[in-house]
Design a protein around this motif. Structure first.
Motif, PDB file in Angstrom:
ATOM      1  N   HIS A  13      -5.486  16.499  -4.334  1.00  0.00           N
ATOM      2  CA  HIS A  13      -6.582  16.620  -3.385  1.00  0.00           C
ATOM      3  C   HIS A  13      -6.077  17.137  -2.040  1.00  0.00           C
ATOM      4  O   HIS A  13      -4.904  17.039  -1.717  1.00  0.00           O
ATOM      5  CB  HIS A  13      -7.341  15.299  -3.229  1.00  0.00           C
ATOM      6  N   VAL A  14      -7.023  17.675  -1.283  1.00  0.00           N
ATOM      7  CA  VAL A  14      -6.741  18.228   0.041  1.00  0.00           C
ATOM      8  C   VAL A  14      -7.118  17.186   1.081  1.00  0.00           C
ATOM      9  O   VAL A  14      -8.134  16.508   0.958  1.00  0.00           O
ATOM     10  CB  VAL A  14      -7.547  19.530   0.262  1.00  0.00           C
ATOM     11  N   GLU A  15      -6.279  17.073   2.103  1.00  0.00           N
ATOM     12  CA  GLU A  15      -6.554  16.158   3.221  1.00  0.00           C
ATOM     13  C   GLU A  15      -6.324  16.877   4.542  1.00  0.00           C
ATOM     14  O   GLU A  15      -5.551  17.834   4.605  1.00  0.00           O
ATOM     15  CB  GLU A  15      -5.607  14.954   3.195  1.00  0.00           C
ATOM     16  N   THR A  30       3.373  15.180  -0.862  1.00  0.00           N
ATOM     17  CA  THR A  30       2.480  15.827   0.095  1.00  0.00           C
ATOM     18  C   THR A  30       3.063  17.192   0.454  1.00  0.00           C
ATOM     19  O   THR A  30       4.230  17.289   0.834  1.00  0.00           O
ATOM     20  CB  THR A  30       2.333  14.972   1.368  1.00  0.00           C
ATOM     21  N   TYR A  31       2.233  18.228   0.314  1.00  0.00           N
ATOM     22  CA  TYR A  31       2.661  19.609   0.550  1.00  0.00           C
ATOM     23  C   TYR A  31       1.847  20.226   1.688  1.00  0.00           C
ATOM     24  O   TYR A  31       0.627  20.052   1.744  1.00  0.00           O
ATOM     25  CB  TYR A  31       2.448  20.449  -0.711  1.00  0.00           C
ATOM     26  N   ALA A  32       2.516  20.945   2.567  1.00  0.00           N
ATOM     27  CA  ALA A  32       1.850  21.617   3.688  1.00  0.00           C
ATOM     28  C   ALA A  32       1.061  22.815   3.187  1.00  0.00           C
ATOM     29  O   ALA A  32       1.577  23.648   2.441  1.00  0.00           O
ATOM     30  CB  ALA A  32       2.891  22.087   4.699  1.00  0.00           C
ATOM     31  N   LEU A  33      -0.199  22.919   3.610  1.00  0.00           N
ATOM     32  CA  LEU A  33      -1.007  24.095   3.287  1.00  0.00           C
ATOM     33  C   LEU A  33      -1.142  25.033   4.473  1.00  0.00           C
ATOM     34  O   LEU A  33      -1.469  26.202   4.289  1.00  0.00           O
ATOM     35  CB  LEU A  33      -2.400  23.681   2.800  1.00  0.00           C
ATOM     36  N   ASN A  34      -0.925  24.518   5.669  1.00  0.00           N
ATOM     37  CA  ASN A  34      -0.991  25.411   6.833  1.00  0.00           C
ATOM     38  C   ASN A  34       0.260  25.237   7.689  1.00  0.00           C
ATOM     39  O   ASN A  34       1.081  24.342   7.471  1.00  0.00           O
ATOM     40  CB  ASN A  34      -2.285  25.191   7.639  1.00  0.00           C
ATOM     41  N   GLY A  35       0.411  26.122   8.644  1.00  0.00           N
ATOM     42  CA  GLY A  35       1.591  26.109   9.501  1.00  0.00           C
ATOM     43  C   GLY A  35       1.738  24.831  10.303  1.00  0.00           C
ATOM     44  O   GLY A  35       2.862  24.366  10.534  1.00  0.00           O
ATOM     45  N   THR A  36       0.622  24.266  10.728  1.00  0.00           N
ATOM     46  CA  THR A  36       0.677  23.027  11.502  1.00  0.00           C
ATOM     47  C   THR A  36       1.286  21.909  10.667  1.00  0.00           C
ATOM     48  O   THR A  36       2.165  21.178  11.134  1.00  0.00           O
ATOM     49  CB  THR A  36      -0.728  22.623  11.990  1.00  0.00           C
ATOM     50  N   ALA A  37       0.852  21.785   9.425  1.00  0.00           N
ATOM     51  CA  ALA A  37       1.399  20.742   8.548  1.00  0.00           C
ATOM     52  C   ALA A  37       2.881  20.983   8.273  1.00  0.00           C
ATOM     53  O   ALA A  37       3.675  20.049   8.260  1.00  0.00           O
ATOM     54  CB  ALA A  37       0.610  20.693   7.241  1.00  0.00           C
ATOM     55  N   SER A  63      -6.142  30.037   0.720  1.00  0.00           N
ATOM     56  CA  SER A  63      -7.117  30.038   1.821  1.00  0.00           C
ATOM     57  C   SER A  63      -8.331  29.155   1.558  1.00  0.00           C
ATOM     58  O   SER A  63      -8.760  28.431   2.465  1.00  0.00           O
ATOM     59  CB  SER A  63      -7.568  31.463   2.145  1.00  0.00           C
ATOM     60  N   PRO A  64      -8.918  29.185   0.339  1.00  0.00           N
ATOM     61  CA  PRO A  64     -10.066  28.288   0.118  1.00  0.00           C
ATOM     62  C   PRO A  64      -9.709  26.817   0.304  1.00  0.00           C
ATOM     63  O   PRO A  64     -10.517  26.037   0.809  1.00  0.00           O
ATOM     64  CB  PRO A  64     -10.476  28.576  -1.329  1.00  0.00           C
ATOM     65  N   MET A  65      -8.498  26.433  -0.073  1.00  0.00           N
ATOM     66  CA  MET A  65      -8.091  25.036   0.086  1.00  0.00           C
ATOM     67  C   MET A  65      -7.841  24.701   1.557  1.00  0.00           C
ATOM     68  O   MET A  65      -8.169  23.610   2.012  1.00  0.00           O
ATOM     69  CB  MET A  65      -6.860  24.751  -0.763  1.00  0.00           C
ATOM     70  N   ILE A  66      -7.280  25.644   2.290  1.00  0.00           N
ATOM     71  CA  ILE A  66      -7.089  25.436   3.730  1.00  0.00           C
ATOM     72  C   ILE A  66      -8.441  25.291   4.409  1.00  0.00           C
ATOM     73  O   ILE A  66      -8.629  24.391   5.237  1.00  0.00           O
ATOM     74  CB  ILE A  66      -6.263  26.587   4.349  1.00  0.00           C
ATOM     75  N   ASP A  71     -12.411  21.883   7.125  1.00  0.00           N
ATOM     76  CA  ASP A  71     -13.758  21.289   7.180  1.00  0.00           C
ATOM     77  C   ASP A  71     -13.684  19.776   7.283  1.00  0.00           C
ATOM     78  O   ASP A  71     -14.581  19.151   7.842  1.00  0.00           O
ATOM     79  CB  ASP A  71     -14.573  21.694   5.947  1.00  0.00           C
ATOM     80  N   LEU A  72     -12.627  19.186   6.726  1.00  0.00           N
ATOM     81  CA  LEU A  72     -12.459  17.721   6.804  1.00  0.00           C
ATOM     82  C   LEU A  72     -11.983  17.274   8.187  1.00  0.00           C
ATOM     83  O   LEU A  72     -12.122  16.103   8.531  1.00  0.00           O
ATOM     84  CB  LEU A  72     -11.451  17.254   5.748  1.00  0.00           C
ATOM     85  N   CYS A  73     -11.381  18.199   8.927  1.00  0.00           N
ATOM     86  CA  CYS A  73     -10.874  17.863  10.260  1.00  0.00           C
ATOM     87  C   CYS A  73     -12.049  17.682  11.162  1.00  0.00           C
ATOM     88  O   CYS A  73     -12.255  17.185  12.064  1.00  0.00           O
ATOM     89  CB  CYS A  73      -9.963  18.957  10.791  1.00  0.00           C
TER      90      CYS A  73
END
Length: 73
Positions: A13-15, A30-37, A63-66, A71-73
């Motif tokens: 799942h995405v968080e 836990t895997y980073a999907l964006n640069g911030t993570a 990109s769709p997962m990011i 959207d959860l942020c």
């Protein structure tokens, strides 16, 4: 939302963490999907990221997962 599954792992799942860290969580990892993570120490997705069979040398878009995570942020 329709998109190609981009990972070798079959579930997870995405968080959104700490306001802007988008991560993928599966099997206790836990895997980073964006640069911030990634900049905040989450492991890279490279080991689980699938190659795009239609575009040699490229990966399937995450990109769709990011977008879902943001959207959860």
């Amino acid at each position: 939302m329709d998109f190609d599954w981009p990972f070798t792992l079959t579930e997870g799942h995405v968080e959104c963490r700490n306001g802007m860290e988008v991560v993928f969580v599966s099997g206790g990892e836990t895997y980073a999907l964006n640069g911030t993570a990634q900049s905040r120490g989450h492991q890279r997705i490279d080991p689980i990221w699938l190659d795009n069979p239609e575009l040699p040398g490229l990966k399937i878009s995450v990109s769709p997962m990011i977008d879902m995570g943001l959207d959860l942020c």
